[in-house]
Structures are given as C-alpha cells and as structure tokens.
Write a protein that holds these residues in place. Structure first.
Motif, short mmCIF file in Angstrom:
data_model
loop_
_atom_site.label_atom_id
_atom_site.label_comp_id
_atom_site.label_asym_id
_atom_site.label_seq_id
_atom_site.Cartn_x
_atom_site.Cartn_y
_atom_site.Cartn_z
N VAL A 145 0.85 -1.18 0.00
CA VAL A 145 0.00 0.00 0.00
C VAL A 145 0.89 1.23 0.00
CG1 VAL A 145 -1.71 1.33 1.31
CG2 VAL A 145 -1.86 -1.18 1.24
N VAL A 146 0.56 2.20 -0.84
CA VAL A 146 1.21 3.51 -0.82
C VAL A 146 0.21 4.51 -0.26
CG1 VAL A 146 2.06 5.43 -2.22
CG2 VAL A 146 2.85 3.11 -2.68
N LEU A 147 0.63 5.26 0.75
CA LEU A 147 -0.19 6.31 1.35
C LEU A 147 0.37 7.65 0.93
CD1 LEU A 147 -2.50 7.08 3.28
CD2 LEU A 147 -0.86 6.95 5.15
N THR A 148 -0.43 8.43 0.19
CA THR A 148 0.04 9.71 -0.33
C THR A 148 -1.05 10.77 -0.16
OG1 THR A 148 1.17 10.78 -2.19
CG2 THR A 148 -0.60 9.21 -2.73
N HIS A 149 -0.98 11.86 -0.89
CA HIS A 149 -1.87 12.99 -0.62
C HIS A 149 -2.03 13.88 -1.84
CE1 HIS A 149 1.54 15.94 -0.41
NE2 HIS A 149 2.20 14.81 -0.20
N THR A 150 -3.10 14.67 -1.83
CA THR A 150 -3.25 15.75 -2.78
C THR A 150 -2.76 17.05 -2.13
OG1 THR A 150 -5.51 16.19 -2.03
CG2 THR A 150 -5.25 14.67 -3.88
N GLY A 151 -2.52 18.06 -2.94
CA GLY A 151 -2.14 19.37 -2.42
C GLY A 151 -0.74 19.42 -1.86
N ASN A 152 -0.43 20.52 -1.17
CA ASN A 152 0.94 20.74 -0.69
C ASN A 152 1.14 20.30 0.75
OD1 ASN A 152 -0.35 22.67 0.80
ND2 ASN A 152 0.85 24.41 0.05
N THR A 153 0.18 19.55 1.32
CA THR A 153 0.29 19.08 2.70
C THR A 153 -0.12 17.62 2.79
OG1 THR A 153 -0.23 21.31 3.52
CG2 THR A 153 -0.43 19.49 5.08
N PHE A 154 0.79 16.79 3.27
CA PHE A 154 0.45 15.38 3.50
C PHE A 154 -0.64 15.28 4.56
CE2 PHE A 154 1.24 11.46 5.96
CZ PHE A 154 1.08 10.51 4.96
N SER A 155 -0.42 15.90 5.70
CA SER A 155 -1.45 16.03 6.72
C SER A 155 -1.04 17.11 7.70
CB SER A 155 -1.68 14.72 7.47
OG SER A 155 -2.64 14.91 8.51
N ALA A 156 -2.01 17.95 8.05
CA ALA A 156 -1.76 19.03 9.00
C ALA A 156 -1.96 18.59 10.45
CB ALA A 156 -2.69 20.21 8.70
N GLY A 157 -2.19 17.30 10.67
CA GLY A 157 -2.43 16.81 12.02
C GLY A 157 -3.91 16.72 12.32
N ALA A 158 -4.25 16.66 13.59
CA ALA A 158 -5.65 16.52 13.98
C ALA A 158 -6.47 17.72 13.51
CB ALA A 158 -5.77 16.37 15.49
N ASP A 159 -7.67 17.45 13.03
CA ASP A 159 -8.60 18.51 12.65
C ASP A 159 -9.13 19.14 13.94
OD1 ASP A 159 -10.68 20.10 11.77
OD2 ASP A 159 -11.40 18.65 10.30
N LEU A 160 -8.77 20.38 14.20
CA LEU A 160 -9.17 21.02 15.46
C LEU A 160 -10.66 21.31 15.51
CD1 LEU A 160 -6.21 23.50 16.04
CD2 LEU A 160 -6.47 21.12 16.78
N ARG A 161 -11.34 21.32 14.36
CA ARG A 161 -12.79 21.54 14.33
C ARG A 161 -13.57 20.24 14.48
NH1 ARG A 161 -13.58 26.84 12.61
NH2 ARG A 161 -11.86 27.77 11.44
N ASP A 162 -12.97 19.14 14.05
CA ASP A 162 -13.65 17.84 14.12
C ASP A 162 -12.63 16.75 14.40
OD1 ASP A 162 -15.50 15.76 13.86
OD2 ASP A 162 -15.21 15.62 11.69
N PRO A 163 -11.98 16.79 15.57
CA PRO A 163 -10.91 15.82 15.83
C PRO A 163 -11.48 14.42 16.05
CG PRO A 163 -11.36 17.11 17.80
CD PRO A 163 -12.18 17.72 16.70
N PRO A 164 -10.74 13.41 15.64
CA PRO A 164 -11.18 12.05 15.95
C PRO A 164 -10.95 11.76 17.42
CG PRO A 164 -9.02 12.01 14.95
CD PRO A 164 -9.46 13.44 14.93
#
Length: 244
Positions: free
Chosen positions: A50-69
C-alpha cells in the motif's frame, strides 16, 4: 464527499488523502474512511503493498481542530497501519505536521521530496504528541525527538531522514520510490507479511504497554484550558496568551 482516493498500479494499492479544504487534517471522517480503505487493502490478495500519499501541498496538518477524531480512533488507525499484513509506504511531497507525523512513523517505509517540511506543533497549541508517540518513540532518534517535540521547530526532509522519521528523500520522490516498489513487487506475499511482523514486534509492544495511558493523556490535554486557548489562537491566527 470522498476523503480518501483509491487506485491500483501493478498490485500496489494507492490511497490518497484528499481533503484539501483542511490540508488533509485528520478529521473523524477521514480517519474512518482511511481505516476502511486499509482494511479492504489488507484483505485483498491482489494487493502486494500500500502507498499512502496525498493531494495538495500538505500530506497532513495533524488533527482537525474543528472535528478531531477520538484518541482511541487515532490509536486504532496507527496500529492498523503497523499491523497491516502488507507493507505500507508513505509518499510525501508536501508539509507534515503533528498527527501526520504519526502516520509516517506507522508506515514501514517513508519517502519524501526535497520540498517537504515537518514539525511537531502540539506544544504550540497546548497539547502533547501523546498518541503519535506509540510508533514514533521506537523508530526515531530520541535526542532529535526531544528537540522537536519540545520546541515545535520546523525541519526539512534531510533532517527527517537523519532522525529515522524518513527512509529516504530526493528531489523526485517517485524516482526514489521506484526501486523500493519494484523490490516489494518481486517479494513473495507471505514472506513480506512475516518479515513485516518481525520488524514491527517492538512497535506493537509499545502499543500494548502504553496505548491506554497515552490515550488518557491526550484526552486530558485536549480538554484543558491551555489547549482551548491554543486552539482558539491557532484558528484566529494569533499568538496564544503564554507566548513571551
């Protein structure tokens, strides 16, 4: 709306984080969708890796502060990557922050392009890199983690590779990944599974020992007054009150 794209290329399942509106932040929805995609890839005999990649210029910004898991969901996702019976390879061509670094550390192999940047930003919003430490602490240089955990400083791909966060980095990440993916395609599926199990045993021991305590720590810090101030300041694009 689909938050995780899926494609396949010669027995390699490509999962793409595709939530550009929040820089692929780890929302409850994205974590759930990625977990589902990983489960299906892990069960598919036609998938070698499995390859885990992303769209845009950010792989991940971390936890979503508006809707964190919930912390338990993030622990489950990180453990799922570590335990998946197929090798998981991170392909990064942009920025990685906070919880996104936990995803990198959970992967078996991680490659980034020269423009990628990294930072453990948790302390700057009033929390700690608690849950993501489960895969990070066994796999990366402790002195480097001490510096970057405590300061929130940004560092580049070369430093990330030096500390053990990345396997490799290059101007063209796909060129760097080509021999790696070729090697995985040439490897026997059962042998890959058993070899991965050898490599991840120590990481899983950390999960078994520390997951409950770090989950509780994460929940406590996220509900603290300093976290509320830090997250509010982040969303309002200002310094939190403790900055001197």
């Amino acid at each position: 709306m689909t938050l995780v794209g899926r494609a396949r290329a010669r027995a390699v399942e490509i999962l793409t984080l595709d939530s550009p509106h929040n820089r692929n932040a780890l929302s409850a929805a994205l974590v759930g969708e990625l977990a589902e995609a990983l489960t299906e890839a892990g069960q598919d005999t036609g998938v070698r890796a499995v390859v885990l990649t992303h769209t845009g210029n950010t792989f991940s910004a971390g936890a979503d502060l508006r809707d964190p898991p919930p912390p338990e969901a993030l622990v489950g996702l990180l453990r799922q990557i570590v335990e998946l019976p197929k090798p998981v390879v991170a392909r990064v061509t942009g920025h990685v922050r906070a919880g996104g670094l936990g995803l990198l550390a959970a992967c078996d192999i991680a490659a980034a392009s020269a423009e990628a940047t990294f930072a453990f930003t948790e302390v700057r919003v009033g929390v700690a890199p608690a849950v993501i430490s489960l895969p990070l602490l066994p796999r990366t240089d402790p002195r480097a983690l001490a510096r970057y955990y405590l300061t929130g400083e940004r560092f580049d791909a070369a430093e990330a590779a030096r500390t053990g966060l990345l396997t490799t980095h290059a101007d063209d990440v796909d060129t760097a990944l080509a021999p790696i993916l070729d090697g995985l395609r040439r490897s026997a599926p059962d042998a890959l599974t058993e070899t991965k199990r050898l490599l991840t045993a120590r990481v899983l021991e950390t999960f078994d020992r520390d997951a409950d305590g770090l989950t509780a720590l994460s929940a406590r810090l996220f509900s603290s007054p300093q976290a509320r101030e830090g997250m509010t300041a982040f969303l309002e694009r200002r310094d939190p009150a403790w900055v001197v």
